[in-house]
Scaffold this motif. Structure first.
Motif: not given
Length: 237
Positions: A71, A153, A157, A197
């Protein structure tokens, strides 16, 4: 102890190259054991290297091939670089090293001697002066910013958050221990809504062992790896 000579084989080209659909076990071990990796991006012949937390996934519902998750702040230099040039290189190793003591300081000052080392450096030396693993791995691939707000995403994440539980490890890298974030920094570096990300799709891997020997692998789809002749080494895979 008998002296063990180093290997001096040429490493400019492909060395013992094999085609595989998954990462070699020694590379997986390296990725599973290490805490950080170095991410190299490059634009206009200006390389940039960043120290990164990461998560390795051998496969997922979004990718049958192995990927690496990171990230980043959307305004960071690495983000700007990979938007222009998605080709990246990663360096990962799971060993701890230190500079051995010297008899005197260099004329220019040089690196600090034992009497000038920080408490963290001394702690690392006392904790572990030998290698956990005998290799380092250089991983080449392409990076993409996963679509913001997408289910993909959110999935990556969540995987990254689960793998990086900073709050259980203490303020190792906090420059101001008296102001340690309650979440250990996850809100700033992983969980923040503005944080993007990064997904790295692996193309090839090179390992280097402690004797100087190198090996190369190229990641191909399972069907291609099964029929490729590149992976033939001494008649076997």
């Amino acid at each position: 102890m008998d002296h063990i000579s180093l290997n001096h084989e040429a490493s400019a080209g492909d060395t013992h190259k094999q085609a595989v659909s998954t990462l070699p076990p020694e590379v997986v071990q390296c990725l599973e054991n290490a805490r950080f990796l170095h991410l190299a991006t490059c634009v206009d012949n200006q390389p940039h290297v960043s120290l990164m937390n990461y998560t390795y996934l051998p496969s997922s519902t979004y990718s049958a091939a192995p990927v690496i998750i990171m990230t980043t702040n959307p305004a960071s230099k690495k983000t700007n670089n990979l938007l222009v040039n998605p080709n990246v290189s990663l360096l990962v190793h799971d060993w701890v090293s230190h500079r051995p003591p010297t008899h005197s300081r260099r004329p220019s000052g040089g690196s600090p001697g034992p009497e000038h080392r920080s408490s963290l450096a001394s702690l690392l030396i006392n904790l572990n002066t030998s290698a956990v693993s005998s290799i380092s791995a250089t991983i080449n691939g392409t990076a993409e910013l996963v679509a913001q707000g997408s289910e993909e995403e959110k999935f990556y994440r969540d995987q990254h958050l689960e793998n990086n539980t900073f709050d259980s490890e203490g303020p190792v890298f906090n420059p101001n221990p008296q102001q340690q974030p309650e979440d250990g920094g996850r809100e700033c570096f992983v969980a923040g809504e503005e944080v993007r990300v990064i997904l790295v799709h692996i193309k090839d891997v090179r390992t280097s062992d402690w004797k100087g020997g190198v090996r190369d692998w190229v990641i191909e789809p399972a069907s291609a790896a099964a029929t490729s002749t590149v992976s033939q080494v001494n008649g076997t895979r």
